[in-house]
Scaffold this motif. Structure first.
Motif, short mmCIF file in Angstrom:
data_model
loop_
_atom_site.label_atom_id
_atom_site.label_comp_id
_atom_site.label_asym_id
_atom_site.label_seq_id
_atom_site.Cartn_x
_atom_site.Cartn_y
_atom_site.Cartn_z
N UNK A 131 0.80 -1.24 0.00
CA UNK A 131 0.00 0.00 0.00
C UNK A 131 0.83 1.27 0.00
N UNK A 132 1.96 1.26 -0.66
CA UNK A 132 2.76 2.48 -0.78
C UNK A 132 2.27 3.31 -1.97
N UNK A 133 2.42 4.62 -1.87
CA UNK A 133 2.25 5.46 -3.05
C UNK A 133 3.58 5.40 -3.80
N UNK A 134 3.59 4.66 -4.89
CA UNK A 134 4.82 4.43 -5.66
C UNK A 134 4.95 5.52 -6.71
N UNK B 34 9.30 6.20 -15.15
CA UNK B 34 8.26 5.35 -15.75
C UNK B 34 6.89 6.03 -15.75
N UNK B 35 6.85 7.32 -15.37
CA UNK B 35 5.59 8.06 -15.27
C UNK B 35 4.57 7.28 -14.42
N UNK B 36 5.06 6.75 -13.31
CA UNK B 36 4.25 5.95 -12.41
C UNK B 36 3.96 6.73 -11.14
N UNK B 37 2.71 6.82 -10.78
CA UNK B 37 2.28 7.42 -9.53
C UNK B 37 0.98 6.75 -9.14
N UNK B 38 1.08 5.72 -8.30
CA UNK B 38 -0.11 4.95 -7.94
C UNK B 38 0.13 4.25 -6.61
N UNK C 291 5.37 7.44 0.77
CA UNK C 291 5.81 7.47 -0.62
C UNK C 291 6.99 6.50 -0.79
N UNK C 292 6.92 5.68 -1.84
CA UNK C 292 8.06 4.86 -2.22
C UNK C 292 8.63 5.46 -3.49
N UNK C 293 9.85 5.98 -3.41
CA UNK C 293 10.45 6.73 -4.52
C UNK C 293 11.79 6.11 -4.89
N UNK D 220 6.22 18.02 -7.08
CA UNK D 220 6.78 16.81 -6.48
C UNK D 220 7.49 15.96 -7.51
N UNK D 221 6.87 15.75 -8.65
CA UNK D 221 7.48 14.88 -9.66
C UNK D 221 8.77 15.46 -10.20
#
Length: 408
Positions: free
Chosen positions: A8-11, A16-20, A53-55, A347-348
């Protein structure tokens, strides 16, 4: 196969244009699945990352580790641990050590100590010239073969344009990346802060913007002539950003970064002769800061820490005599998210400037893809640091290993 399950992390992965919000499954240091658990294997442990957040692990393009030689300021173990606590999984170590990192033996010593410490991965920057004296070429090929990811002169001046040209020609022959600082030593000589009304009022010697832009023009012309790959370290003014963009549009293989301090502060912080803000490059005016922020939002620059710790006595001296440099790792996440929360950085863009942009400069991979080595940081955006700023790194992973975990 046994998996570490991050739940359940916000990745967020700009590359990769990933934010989910999703789950990751890790095994043998690599990402095995994003979203659904693989068909085979068992879950060995689960990390609940709800609300976090997982970054991608941050990549620092400039850090001073001080060892060997200046261990009273910090050691490779202490500074790489501080870097991991700030979210950096990899960092470029400047060659300003004693002895200077201009030989394979010193590079091997640094790598051995970093490996023993077991925190952030160190990417050594070998000395561009012997002893950083700016005159004789270091043995570039030997340093690259010893593990240096690039060569730098650590803001020490190059003797003249003839030497700089020869350095570039040799590096271009072997496709070695150079980290160069734009600073005309004759113009900045004796200066301790940005040349402007604040410096005049306080009676402090200033460093003009032209000390950077004239040097940058020289560098870019020689890059064009030699074809070398060059990264311009710690830009500080708006004109420099424009010059770098023009050079890229003309096809030059150049990149750049800015120190976080120059995104957060201006020369106004020097009021009161606060020597904490004696840094190089100097903190400049508000219009320069805004131009640097815009460059980050546009994806044009990387962000580096320019972490340079000193002894307490060295920073408590009168401003003009104080050592230049600031210890940044303890402040880093809080300062970065302060710029995000006030709307100056997206943020991005901020995360990209710390991961995919520096990765592209160094030829590394960044982000989250199945099969990729897991370099990442887990951030709690709500938790406050010791300075009352929001945002703290909870854990940092380097190639699948949890090298830092903050105690609850």
């Amino acid at each position: 196969m046994k998996y570490l399950h991050i739940r359940d992390a916000r990745v967020i992965a700009p590359a990769q244009q990933l934010d989910a919000v999703c789950d990751l499954y890790l095994a043998e240091g690599r990402i095995r699945a994003i979203g659904q658990k693989p068909a085979g294997g068992t879950i060995e442990s689960t990390l609940d990352a709800q609300g976090h957040w997982l970054v991608p692990g941050f990549i620092d393009l400039s850090s001073y580790l001080n060892e060997p030689g200046y261990t009273q300021r910090g050691t490779i173990a202490s500074e790489t641990r501080a870097a991991a606590a700030a979210g950096f999984s990899q960092l470029c170590a400047q060659p300003l050590t004693k002895p200077v990192a201009d030989s394979p033996a010193v590079i091997q010593l640094m790598q051995d100590k970093a490996g023993s410490a077991g925190y952030s991965r160190v990417l050594p920057l070998g000395a561009l010239t012997q002893g950083l004296a700016g005159e004789q070429l270091a043995n570039m090929v030997s340093l690259r073969n010893a593990g240096c990811i690039a060569l730098s002169n650590a803001r020490q001046p190059i003797k003249d344009s003839y030497v700089l040209r020869r350095l570039m020609e040799y590096a271009a022959t072997y496709d070695i990346l150079l980290f160069l600082s734009a600073d005309d030593a004759a113009l900045s000589n004796g200066g301790v802060m940005h040349e402007g009304p604040t410096a005049t009022r306080m009676g402090l010697a200033g460093i003009p913007e032209t000390a950077e832009t004239i040097a940058l023009a020289q560098i870019l012309l020689l890059v064009e002539q030699t074809g070398v790959r060059a990264h311009i370290s710690q830009l500080s003014c708006a004109r420099s950003v424009s010059m770098l963009n023009d050079a890229r549009q003309r096809g030059l293989r150049v990149s750049g970064d800015v120190a976080l301090a120059n995104l957060c502060y201006t020369d106004a912080q020097v009021n009161g002769y606060n020597s904490r803000y004696h840094v190089l490059p100097p903190l400049r005016c508000e219009s320069d800061r805004q131009a640097l922020l815009a460059a980050i939002n546009n994806g044009e620059l990387a962000i580096c820490s320019n972490h340079q710790p000193h002894e307490i006595a060295a920073k408590k001296a009168p401003f003009a005599d104080a050592a230049a440099g600031m210890a940044m790792y303890d402040l880093f996440i809080g300062l970065l998210l302060e710029r995000v929360n006030c709307g100056e950085l997206t943020l991005h863009a901020a995360l990209s400037a710390l991961s995919s942009v520096p990765a592209a400069t160094l030829g590394l991979r960044s982000g989250f893809e199945e099969g990729q080595l897991f370099n990442a940081s887990l951030i709690n955006p709500q938790q406050q640091d010791s300075y009352g700023r929001s945002g703290q790194v909870v854990a940092t992973f380097v190639e699948g290993f949890k090298v830092f975990r903050r105690q609850p």
